[in-house]
Write a protein that holds these residues in place. Structure first.
Motif, PDB file in Angstrom:
ATOM      1  N   THR A 278       0.843  -1.210   0.000  1.00  0.00           N
ATOM      2  CA  THR A 278       0.000   0.000   0.000  1.00  0.00           C
ATOM      3  C   THR A 278       0.876   1.256   0.000  1.00  0.00           C
ATOM      4  O   THR A 278       0.449   2.317  -0.441  1.00  0.00           O
ATOM      5  N   HIS A 279       2.103   1.111   0.496  1.00  0.00           N
ATOM      6  CA  HIS A 279       3.024   2.264   0.568  1.00  0.00           C
ATOM      7  C   HIS A 279       3.321   2.853  -0.818  1.00  0.00           C
ATOM      8  O   HIS A 279       3.678   4.024  -0.911  1.00  0.00           O
ATOM      9  N   TYR A 280       3.201   2.049  -1.874  1.00  0.00           N
ATOM     10  CA  TYR A 280       3.513   2.574  -3.215  1.00  0.00           C
ATOM     11  C   TYR A 280       2.562   3.706  -3.609  1.00  0.00           C
ATOM     12  O   TYR A 280       2.838   4.471  -4.520  1.00  0.00           O
ATOM     13  N   TRP A 281       1.423   3.777  -2.911  1.00  0.00           N
ATOM     14  CA  TRP A 281       0.431   4.807  -3.229  1.00  0.00           C
ATOM     15  C   TRP A 281       0.556   6.017  -2.292  1.00  0.00           C
ATOM     16  O   TRP A 281      -0.258   6.917  -2.315  1.00  0.00           O
ATOM     17  N   HIS A 282       1.605   6.006  -1.451  1.00  0.00           N
ATOM     18  CA  HIS A 282       1.809   7.123  -0.520  1.00  0.00           C
ATOM     19  C   HIS A 282       2.061   8.417  -1.302  1.00  0.00           C
ATOM     20  O   HIS A 282       2.705   8.414  -2.339  1.00  0.00           O
ATOM     21  N   LYS A 283       1.545   9.532  -0.785  1.00  0.00           N
ATOM     22  CA  LYS A 283       1.656  10.824  -1.488  1.00  0.00           C
ATOM     23  C   LYS A 283       3.102  11.337  -1.517  1.00  0.00           C
ATOM     24  O   LYS A 283       3.466  12.106  -2.406  1.00  0.00           O
ATOM     25  N   ALA A 286       9.295   9.976  -1.913  1.00  0.00           N
ATOM     26  CA  ALA A 286      10.447   9.292  -1.315  1.00  0.00           C
ATOM     27  C   ALA A 286       9.983   8.127  -0.434  1.00  0.00           C
ATOM     28  O   ALA A 286      10.599   7.057  -0.431  1.00  0.00           O
ATOM     29  N   HIS A 287       8.910   8.329   0.294  1.00  0.00           N
ATOM     30  CA  HIS A 287       8.376   7.254   1.129  1.00  0.00           C
ATOM     31  C   HIS A 287       7.973   6.070   0.238  1.00  0.00           C
ATOM     32  O   HIS A 287       8.364   4.931   0.502  1.00  0.00           O
ATOM     33  N   ALA A 288       7.230   6.363  -0.810  1.00  0.00           N
ATOM     34  CA  ALA A 288       6.734   5.299  -1.694  1.00  0.00           C
ATOM     35  C   ALA A 288       7.907   4.568  -2.375  1.00  0.00           C
ATOM     36  O   ALA A 288       7.924   3.336  -2.455  1.00  0.00           O
TER      37      ALA A 288
HETATM   38 ZN    ZN Z   1       3.642   4.264   3.985  1.00  0.00          ZN
END
Ligand code: ZN
Ligand code: URP
Ligand code: ZN
Ligand code: ZN
Length: 496
Positions: A278-283, A286-288
């Motif tokens: 789900t992290h790949y959809w983070h806004k 760099a996080h994604a």
């Molecule tokens: Zn995340």
């Protein structure tokens, strides 16, 4: 003052993969000398009180890429920092990969990797070798590596088209040679052609961010390749090890194959067991991007729990990390195009705690299964059991005194790795190494590392691991196809 010559661990619960018992453990000269109750050691030794703690075999991480040059840059955790971090997390041995370029000698790449790693490693290590192209020379070098260099596992890529990927006929040849030399074939199971097409499609649709990395290679791309690898391995009666099983679909394929009697082992990794896609959809880009690895983490949030259930029940066998770390500024090579984000995540330091938390603390597996999937099974599959993977007389003194009640919060601010973020940031884990002992020496204690580069040694692995090959050899004997004896056909034959 002179260091005492031995270490006596008193009063802990010794946990092996098949049983647990309160026992003392006496260590001398890098080996476990005695395991038993109320050991009386006459000499001056260091005594460690392990009451209320577990005494477990040091963790074995089956899958790392220290300082790998990959996708235009180099992984930041090198053999020194990476193996130190491993020890801080309770891992006392890693298996890293030699990955030769297409057309290049496997032997030379192997020897170069040994020269790189030997002076730097802080824990013991061994090497898998990747087969990235096929020729008679590669075939011969696989034999030399297995006979003379202590390598009994070869990784074949079904992804990374035009870089590392092999065609099915080459997989067939490489698997057949693995069987011949007594090695286990490892596969990165993803359909490289479909990934290449999927990536073009996503980019043409204007999807350039990290979510495109998962969208271009959904679960079935992994599951299809996993099934294909199993079919090819079965055709040549070769044992197969599927590295980084990341999806429910691929895990089901491995599980079904095991139920059908195939000699196949699945390796989930800490990332796949501890977090999700789900992290790949983070806004925050760099996080994604920090989670980009291949095969990708899956957006279905029930995936980690499912993989853990299969691991607990022996559908999946063993755990690694695929530790291949790139800091944010390296990931940024792909800021405008997800296909250019260097693939890889952290895990080598946190694997043991993540699996304890999600596996044992959650009630899915017991302490013995924990030891099996973090240590013993790796030693069995890759043929260095019971030298490692067991607390027993004459085994290597790679021992962790594990505190199952203590907790720690994972954070890049406190981890020992070189990478500047952590995919498990903020995760609270029960299960922490209290003391790590490597080669008979206390190397981690009170949160402090006390080890120098070169402390670790290369572990030479013999071919034909019994754990893997007993069934293969018997099948070779009894399942040989034989021709039907018939009288020659004497009738008419048409002329062409
Ligand atoms: Zn995340
Ligand atoms: O993303 C990954 N997995 N990076 C390392 C290379 C590999 O495929 O294992
Ligand atoms: Zn891979
Ligand atoms: Zn890998």
């Amino acid at each position: 003052m002179e260091e005492p010559s031995g270490i006596l661990i008193k009063g802990g619960k010794v946990v092996n993969e098949d049983c647990s018992a309160i026992s003392d453990v006496y260590i001398e000269n890098g080996k476990i000398v005695e395991v038993g109750l109320n050991l009386q050691i006459p000499k001056r030794v260091r005594v460690i009180d392990a009451t209320d703690k577990l005494v477990i075999p040091g963790g074995i991480d089956t899958h790392t890429h220290m300082e790998l040059a990959f996708m235009g840059t180099r992984a930041v955790d090198d053999f020194h920092i990476g193996t130190k971090a491993a020890l801080a997390g309770g891992t006392t041995m890693i298996l890293d990969f030699v990955i030769p370029q297409k057309g290049k000698s496997l032997l030379e790449a192997h020897d170069r990797w040994r020269e790189t790693a030997d002076p730097k490693v802080c824990c013991d290590y061994s090497l898998h070798v990747a087969v990235t192209w096929w020729s008679d020379k590669v075939k011969k070098e696989m034999e030399t590596l297995a006979r003379e260099k202590g390598v009994n596992s070869f990784k074949m890529f079904m992804a990374y088209k035009d870089v590392f990927m092999l065609q099915d006929s080459e997989l067939y040849a490489a698997f057949a040679q693995c069987k011949e030399v007594g090695a286990i074939a490892q596969v990165h199971a993803e359909n490289g052609d479909l990934i290449a097409e999927g990536a073009k499609k996503m980019l043409s649709m204007g999807i350039t961010g990290p979510e495109g990395h998962e969208l271009c290679r959904p679960e079935e791309v992994e599951a299809e390749a996993t099934q294909r690898a199993i079919t090819i391995a079965h055709a040549v009666n070769c044992p197969l090890y599927v590295v980084h099983v990341m999806s429910k679909s691929a895990a089901k394929v491995v599980s079904n194959a095991r139920r059908d009697g195939r000699v196949v082992f699945g390796e989930p990794i800490a990332a796949g067991l501890g977090t999700d896609g789900t992290h790949y959809w983070h806004k925050d880009w760099a996080h994604a991007a920090g989670f980009v690895m291949g095969p990708p983490l899956r957006p279905d949030p029930s995936t980690p729990g499912y993989l853990m259930d299969l691991l607990a029940n022996d559908d999946l066998s063993v755990t690694g990390t695929d530790n291949c770390t790139f800091s944010v500024c390296q990931k940024a090579l792909g800021k405008d195009d997800f296909t250019k984000i260097p693939n890889g995540v952290n895990g080598v330091e946190d694997r043991m705690s993540v699996i304890w938390e999600k596996g044992v603390h959650s009630g899915k597996m017991d302490e013995n299964r924990f030891v099996a999937v973090t240590s013993s099974n790796a030693a069995k599959i890759f043929n260095f059991y019971p030298q490692k993977g067991r607390i027993a007389k004459n085994s290597d003194a790679d021992v962790v005194i594990w505190d199952p009640r203590m907790t720690r919060k994972i954070s890049a601010k406190t981890h020992h790795q070189a990478v500047d973020y952590n995919i498990f940031e903020g995760m609270e884990c029960h299960g922490v190494p209290f003391i790590t002992i490597s080669r008979g020496k206390v190397v981690y204690e009170d949160g402090q590392l006390k080890v120098s580069p070169g402390h670790g040694q290369f572990i030479h692995r013999k071919p034909f691991s019994e754990f893997v090959y007993k069934r293969i050899k018997q099948r070779e004997q009894v399942r040989k196809p034989t021709a039907v004896t018939r009288k020659p056909y004497e009738g008419k034959v048409i002329s062409v």
